[in-house]
Each structure stands twice: as structure tokens, then as C-alpha cells.
Design a protein around this motif. Structure first.
Motif, PDB file in Angstrom:
ATOM      1  N   VAL A 182       0.855  -1.191   0.000  1.00 33.85           N
ATOM      2  CA  VAL A 182       0.000   0.000   0.000  1.00 33.85           C
ATOM      3  C   VAL A 182       0.888   1.237   0.000  1.00 33.85           C
ATOM      4  O   VAL A 182       1.805   1.359   0.820  1.00 33.85           O
ATOM      5  CB  VAL A 182      -0.911   0.016   1.242  1.00 33.85           C
ATOM      6  N   GLN A 183       0.656   2.136  -0.936  1.00 33.40           N
ATOM      7  CA  GLN A 183       1.399   3.384  -1.009  1.00 33.40           C
ATOM      8  C   GLN A 183       0.531   4.516  -0.467  1.00 33.40           C
ATOM      9  O   GLN A 183      -0.545   4.787  -0.974  1.00 33.40           O
ATOM     10  CB  GLN A 183       1.804   3.690  -2.453  1.00 33.40           C
ATOM     11  N   GLY A 237      12.794  26.464   2.912  1.00 34.01           N
ATOM     12  CA  GLY A 237      13.152  26.386   1.506  1.00 34.01           C
ATOM     13  C   GLY A 237      13.849  25.104   1.104  1.00 34.01           C
ATOM     14  O   GLY A 237      14.213  24.942  -0.060  1.00 34.01           O
ATOM     15  N   SER A 238      14.026  24.175   2.040  1.00 39.42           N
ATOM     16  CA  SER A 238      14.789  22.963   1.729  1.00 39.42           C
ATOM     17  C   SER A 238      13.937  21.834   1.179  1.00 39.42           C
ATOM     18  O   SER A 238      14.465  20.807   0.759  1.00 39.42           O
ATOM     19  CB  SER A 238      15.518  22.462   2.979  1.00 39.42           C
ATOM     20  N   VAL A 239      12.602  22.016   1.169  1.00 37.58           N
ATOM     21  CA  VAL A 239      11.676  20.950   0.756  1.00 37.58           C
ATOM     22  C   VAL A 239      11.043  21.300  -0.586  1.00 37.58           C
ATOM     23  O   VAL A 239      10.563  22.427  -0.782  1.00 37.58           O
ATOM     24  CB  VAL A 239      10.584  20.762   1.825  1.00 37.58           C
ATOM     25  N   LEU A 240      11.032  20.350  -1.511  1.00 33.56           N
ATOM     26  CA  LEU A 240      10.371  20.571  -2.799  1.00 33.56           C
ATOM     27  C   LEU A 240       8.902  20.190  -2.686  1.00 33.56           C
ATOM     28  O   LEU A 240       8.573  19.028  -2.416  1.00 33.56           O
ATOM     29  CB  LEU A 240      11.021  19.733  -3.894  1.00 33.56           C
ATOM     30  N   PRO A 241       7.977  21.138  -2.874  1.00 35.17           N
ATOM     31  CA  PRO A 241       6.555  20.807  -2.802  1.00 35.17           C
ATOM     32  C   PRO A 241       6.170  19.747  -3.835  1.00 35.17           C
ATOM     33  O   PRO A 241       6.525  19.851  -5.006  1.00 35.17           O
ATOM     34  CB  PRO A 241       5.875  22.150  -3.103  1.00 35.17           C
ATOM     35  N   ASP A 242       5.451  18.739  -3.375  1.00 33.02           N
ATOM     36  CA  ASP A 242       5.062  17.623  -4.243  1.00 33.02           C
ATOM     37  C   ASP A 242       4.287  16.634  -3.384  1.00 33.02           C
ATOM     38  O   ASP A 242       4.112  16.827  -2.183  1.00 33.02           O
ATOM     39  CB  ASP A 242       6.298  16.950  -4.847  1.00 33.02           C
ATOM     40  N   GLY A 243       3.834  15.538  -4.008  1.00 33.10           N
ATOM     41  CA  GLY A 243       3.261  14.429  -3.274  1.00 33.10           C
ATOM     42  C   GLY A 243       4.305  13.344  -3.113  1.00 33.10           C
ATOM     43  O   GLY A 243       4.994  12.992  -4.079  1.00 33.10           O
ATOM     44  N   TYR A 244       4.455  12.826  -1.902  1.00 28.70           N
ATOM     45  CA  TYR A 244       5.481  11.832  -1.613  1.00 28.70           C
ATOM     46  C   TYR A 244       4.844  10.556  -1.073  1.00 28.70           C
ATOM     47  O   TYR A 244       4.134  10.592  -0.064  1.00 28.70           O
ATOM     48  CB  TYR A 244       6.494  12.378  -0.607  1.00 28.70           C
ATOM     49  N   ALA A 245       5.091   9.446  -1.763  1.00 29.22           N
ATOM     50  CA  ALA A 245       4.558   8.153  -1.342  1.00 29.22           C
ATOM     51  C   ALA A 245       5.396   7.602  -0.195  1.00 29.22           C
ATOM     52  O   ALA A 245       6.617   7.787  -0.154  1.00 29.22           O
ATOM     53  CB  ALA A 245       4.549   7.175  -2.507  1.00 29.22           C
ATOM     54  N   PHE A 246       4.719   6.917   0.722  1.00 29.35           N
ATOM     55  CA  PHE A 246       5.434   6.267   1.810  1.00 29.35           C
ATOM     56  C   PHE A 246       4.658   5.036   2.252  1.00 29.35           C
ATOM     57  O   PHE A 246       3.475   4.883   1.932  1.00 29.35           O
ATOM     58  CB  PHE A 246       5.631   7.223   2.994  1.00 29.35           C
ATOM     59  N   GLU A 247       5.335   4.171   2.982  1.00 30.59           N
ATOM     60  CA  GLU A 247       4.712   2.969   3.509  1.00 30.59           C
ATOM     61  C   GLU A 247       4.469   3.122   5.003  1.00 30.59           C
ATOM     62  O   GLU A 247       5.183   3.856   5.689  1.00 30.59           O
ATOM     63  CB  GLU A 247       5.607   1.750   3.271  1.00 30.59           C
ATOM     64  N   ARG A 248       3.440   2.431   5.491  1.00 29.18           N
ATOM     65  CA  ARG A 248       3.159   2.454   6.922  1.00 29.18           C
ATOM     66  C   ARG A 248       4.403   2.016   7.698  1.00 29.18           C
ATOM     67  O   ARG A 248       5.078   1.057   7.351  1.00 29.18           O
ATOM     68  CB  ARG A 248       2.000   1.516   7.244  1.00 29.18           C
ATOM     69  N   GLU A 264       7.155   3.754   8.014  1.00 25.62           N
ATOM     70  CA  GLU A 264       8.351   4.492   7.609  1.00 25.62           C
ATOM     71  C   GLU A 264       8.527   5.692   8.532  1.00 25.62           C
ATOM     72  O   GLU A 264       7.556   6.243   9.063  1.00 25.62           O
ATOM     73  CB  GLU A 264       8.216   4.942   6.158  1.00 25.62           C
ATOM     74  N   THR A 265       9.747   6.143   8.724  1.00 27.30           N
ATOM     75  CA  THR A 265       9.975   7.250   9.639  1.00 27.30           C
ATOM     76  C   THR A 265       9.720   8.596   8.964  1.00 27.30           C
ATOM     77  O   THR A 265       9.924   8.752   7.754  1.00 27.30           O
ATOM     78  CB  THR A 265      11.412   7.246  10.188  1.00 27.30           C
ATOM     79  N   ARG A 266       9.292   9.542   9.771  1.00 24.79           N
ATOM     80  CA  ARG A 266       9.078  10.904   9.266  1.00 24.79           C
ATOM     81  C   ARG A 266      10.395  11.492   8.766  1.00 24.79           C
ATOM     82  O   ARG A 266      10.429  12.212   7.767  1.00 24.79           O
ATOM     83  CB  ARG A 266       8.483  11.783  10.368  1.00 24.79           C
ATOM     84  N   ALA A 267      11.468  11.191   9.464  1.00 23.33           N
ATOM     85  CA  ALA A 267      12.773  11.713   9.059  1.00 23.33           C
ATOM     86  C   ALA A 267      13.173  11.206   7.685  1.00 23.33           C
ATOM     87  O   ALA A 267      13.762  11.945   6.881  1.00 23.33           O
ATOM     88  CB  ALA A 267      13.827  11.323  10.096  1.00 23.33           C
ATOM     89  N   ALA A 268      12.835   9.949   7.379  1.00 28.78           N
ATOM     90  CA  ALA A 268      13.189   9.386   6.073  1.00 28.78           C
ATOM     91  C   ALA A 268      12.402  10.061   4.958  1.00 28.78           C
ATOM     92  O   ALA A 268      12.940  10.346   3.883  1.00 28.78           O
ATOM     93  CB  ALA A 268      12.934   7.880   6.061  1.00 28.78           C
ATOM     94  N   VAL A 269      11.111  10.329   5.200  1.00 29.86           N
ATOM     95  CA  VAL A 269      10.289  10.999   4.188  1.00 29.86           C
ATOM     96  C   VAL A 269      10.780  12.427   3.981  1.00 29.86           C
ATOM     97  O   VAL A 269      10.888  12.908   2.843  1.00 29.86           O
ATOM     98  CB  VAL A 269       8.809  10.978   4.594  1.00 29.86           C
ATOM     99  N   LEU A 270      11.103  13.121   5.069  1.00 28.51           N
ATOM    100  CA  LEU A 270      11.630  14.487   4.957  1.00 28.51           C
ATOM    101  C   LEU A 270      12.925  14.496   4.170  1.00 28.51           C
ATOM    102  O   LEU A 270      13.155  15.386   3.340  1.00 28.51           O
ATOM    103  CB  LEU A 270      11.843  15.079   6.349  1.00 28.51           C
ATOM    104  N   ALA A 271      13.772  13.516   4.390  1.00 29.99           N
ATOM    105  CA  ALA A 271      15.037  13.444   3.658  1.00 29.99           C
ATOM    106  C   ALA A 271      14.788  13.326   2.160  1.00 29.99           C
ATOM    107  O   ALA A 271      15.519  13.919   1.353  1.00 29.99           O
ATOM    108  CB  ALA A 271      15.877  12.265   4.160  1.00 29.99           C
ATOM    109  N   ARG A 272      13.752  12.567   1.762  1.00 29.03           N
ATOM    110  CA  ARG A 272      13.423  12.459   0.327  1.00 29.03           C
ATOM    111  C   ARG A 272      12.948  13.794  -0.219  1.00 29.03           C
ATOM    112  O   ARG A 272      13.285  14.179  -1.339  1.00 29.03           O
ATOM    113  CB  ARG A 272      12.344  11.395   0.112  1.00 29.03           C
ATOM    114  N   MET A 273      12.161  14.514   0.562  1.00 32.57           N
ATOM    115  CA  MET A 273      11.672  15.830   0.138  1.00 32.57           C
ATOM    116  C   MET A 273      12.830  16.801  -0.069  1.00 32.57           C
ATOM    117  O   MET A 273      12.849  17.582  -1.034  1.00 32.57           O
ATOM    118  CB  MET A 273      10.726  16.406   1.196  1.00 32.57           C
ATOM    119  N   GLN A 274      13.795  16.750   0.835  1.00 32.56           N
ATOM    120  CA  GLN A 274      14.934  17.664   0.739  1.00 32.56           C
ATOM    121  C   GLN A 274      15.878  17.275  -0.392  1.00 32.56           C
ATOM    122  O   GLN A 274      16.433  18.148  -1.063  1.00 32.56           O
ATOM    123  CB  GLN A 274      15.663  17.696   2.084  1.00 32.56           C
TER     124      GLN A 274
END
Length: 322
Positions: A104-105, A139-150, A152-162
């Protein structure tokens, strides 16, 4: 001899019954009455996954499912993650799904122009994510939709955004036009954040970028209201009109009180605003004001601008806003 024959028959019948028990329901409808989600934890064996499926009512027997998988499956390993199981899925379908890794994404969405403090709010509200996260650099985050799995850590998702912002900014900087006034990717990000907050119309972004670029070249103050608000609220809505004392405040961000760019971004700009400051429209406009339709009207001279402002005031009076 007769007794041995009876024992052989009994053994054959037992073997047949065991075979029937193993084969039963392999490709037929399973017991699940409505769709559900099942999570296979990292490092789970087939036995562990089978127990989770049995608890969720997806299969009738974990033991039977394991035997079925060994007899009828292809031996491919199962993969960890959260799976959406359809109602009445057969054991064969369930095993194939767990082997496919089609988990599930879920999606976390960062709108264009969202400030860093509100990016953290979005991540904190995503219940399927785990762990703490710090407020990112503005300003370090690119606005977009980011898929994640149940899980997953918030820090990991933020790292992808940055990482997405670093990659996009680098690519955009490499294709910048000679007319761009900014002299570094960091300056481009700062100016793009102002453009992002000043207009919600994609078609206007290059014009707004051009106005501010022209002002920077001439040494004129940018006089962008969002830069006044940012040090007060860190980008959250102000909820009132800007005070005169705030327009005069010198704090590194206020572009009424000081010429040039602010000391840093005031939001997370999207791709179009970044592109706009690196390829602004060809215009001599130095001013813009709202036109009453959600957009702006632009002017090259202060006289033209003042006339546009009076027209905007007339619109507001007609609406009962003044």
C-alpha cells in the motif's frame, strides 16, 4: 495379507484426505468477507505472515496456507510491507500478492509555498509514519506528493523531500537564462519563495519574478508583504493587516525596511517559481497590484501603478471591503 491390505487402504485414504485438506481453497474464494489491510513485518517468515493472515481472517488456517505455499507455490520469497487484501481472495492470490511486493502506497502532500513549520505539521499528522522529526530548514523541501509505507519514519520521508529540492534546484540552475538577476542557487531559492507567496497564478510567476528582478537591478526595495509577515509568524497566516511598525522593522527579512533579498527563503517554493526567477519575463515593469480577479495588473511607472491601485480600491469599496 488381508490386514496389510486394509492398512494400506487406510494409509492411502489418509494421504488422500491430507491432500484434499492441503488443496482445499488454494484457488477458491477465501473467507475474508470485506477488504482489509495486513502488515508483514520486516524479517517475517512465511509462518509469521501466515499467522498474521489468519488473525485478520484472510485465510482459515495458517498451517494449511504454509503447506499450500510449499506444494503449489513457486518458492519466491515474501516481502515485508502493508498489503491491501481484497474480499474473498484465494490463498493463491494472497501468496502472489505477498511475493509481488505491491505494498500500500500512502501519500503526504506538500503544497507549493508551504513554510517549514507547516511542513512539519503535515508530517506530524501522518499517523502511518513513525518517529519524531525536526522542523526543516526553510526552503529545503520541494513541494510535491510523496509516497510512503506504513511504519516508515518521518525523518526518512523528509530526507526524500529535501533531496528532491536539491536535485531540482541544481538542474534548474544549470539551465538558467542569462537574464536572471540572481547569482547563486541560494539566491534563486530566496527570490522564488517570494514569488511563490505573491501569486497563486502559474501564468503570472514569470512577470512577478521580472518585477522583483528589475527592482534588484535598480537597488529598489522589493517591498513584498510576505517578507514582513515571515519573521512574525514563520510563514503561518498573520490573520490581520500588517502594522506600520512592522513595515519599519529591520530583521533581515523585511524588504520594506531594507533593499535587496531577505537573509533566507520565506517558504518552500515550487518548480514553477524556481523556473520563473531563472527565466523571468522580458518586461520593464516595476510594480503590480491585485486586479480583483485573483490576479495582478503590472505597471512600469509609479503613475501607472497609482492609477491601478485606485482601481483596486474601487473594486474593494464595491465589495464592501473598505
Amino acid at each position: 495379507m488381508r490386514r496389510l491390505g486394509c492398512l494400506g487402504l487406510i494409509a492411502a485414504l489418509l494421504l488422500f484426505a491430507a491432500g484434499v485438506w492441503v488443496a482445499q481453497g488454494w484457488k477458491g474464494a477465501g473467507p475474508l468477507s470485506r477488504p482489509t489491510h495486513v502488515t508483514v513485518a520486516d524479517g517475517s517468515s512465511l509462518a509469521g505472515a501466515a499467522r498474521a493472515l489468519e488473525r485478520a481472517g484472510v485465510i482459515a488456517s495458517a498451517q494449511r496456507f504454509r503447506l499450500q505455499a510449499r506444494v503449489f507455490g513457486d518458492g519466491a520469497p515474501i516481502r515485508a510491507g502493508e498489503y491491501a487484501i481484497p474480499a474473498h481472495a484465494s490463498a493463491a492470490q494472497v501468496l502472489a500478492l505477498l511475493q509481488s511486493g505491491k505494498v500500500v502506497q500512502r501519500l503526504v502532500v506538500i503544497p507549493e509555498g508551504l513554510p517549514a513549520v507547516m511542513v512539519r505539521d503535515v508530517l506530524d499528522r501522518a499517523d502511518a509514519l513513525t518517529g519524531p522529526v525536526d522542523t526543516p530548514a526553510e526552503g529545503s523541501v520541494l513541494p510535491d506528493g510523496y509516497a510512503f509505507e506504513r511504519g516508515e519514519t518521518r525523518a526518512a520521508v523528509l530526507a526524500r523531500m529535501q533531496r528532491a529540492m536539491r536535485d531540482y534546484l541544481a538542474a534548474a540552475w544549470a539551465r538558467r537564462k542569462p537574464g536572471a538577476v540572481v547569482t547563486s542557487p541560494e539566491q534563486a531559492l530566496v527570490l522564488a519563495s517570494i514569488v511563490e507567496k505573491e501569486t497563486g497564478k502559474p501564468a503570472e510567476r514569470r512577470m512577478v519574478a521580472a518585477v522583483y528582478s528589475n527592482r534588484l537591478r535598480l537597488g529598489m526595495p522589493l517591498q513584498a508583504d510576505p517578507t514582513v509577515i515571515y519573521p512574525i509568524t514563520k510563514g503561518r497566516p498573520l490573520g490581520r493587516r500588517i502594522r506600520q511598525s512592522e513595515l519599519r522593522a529591520k530583521n533581515g527579512y523585511n524588504t520594506y525596511a531594507s533593499a535587496g533579498l531577505p537573509v533566507g527563503p520565506i517558504a518552500n517554493p515550487g518548480r514553477l517559481s524556481i523556473d520563473a526567477v531563472l527565466d523571468p519575463a522580458a518586461t520593464r515593469a516595476l510594480y503590480f497590484v491585485a486586479d480583483g480577479s485573483g490576479g495582478h495588473v503590472f505597471a512600469e511607472t509609479l503613475e501607472q501603478h497609482n492609477a491601478n491601485v485606485q482601481r483596486w480600491y474601487a473594486v474593494r469599496r464595491a465589495r464592501g471591503e473598505m
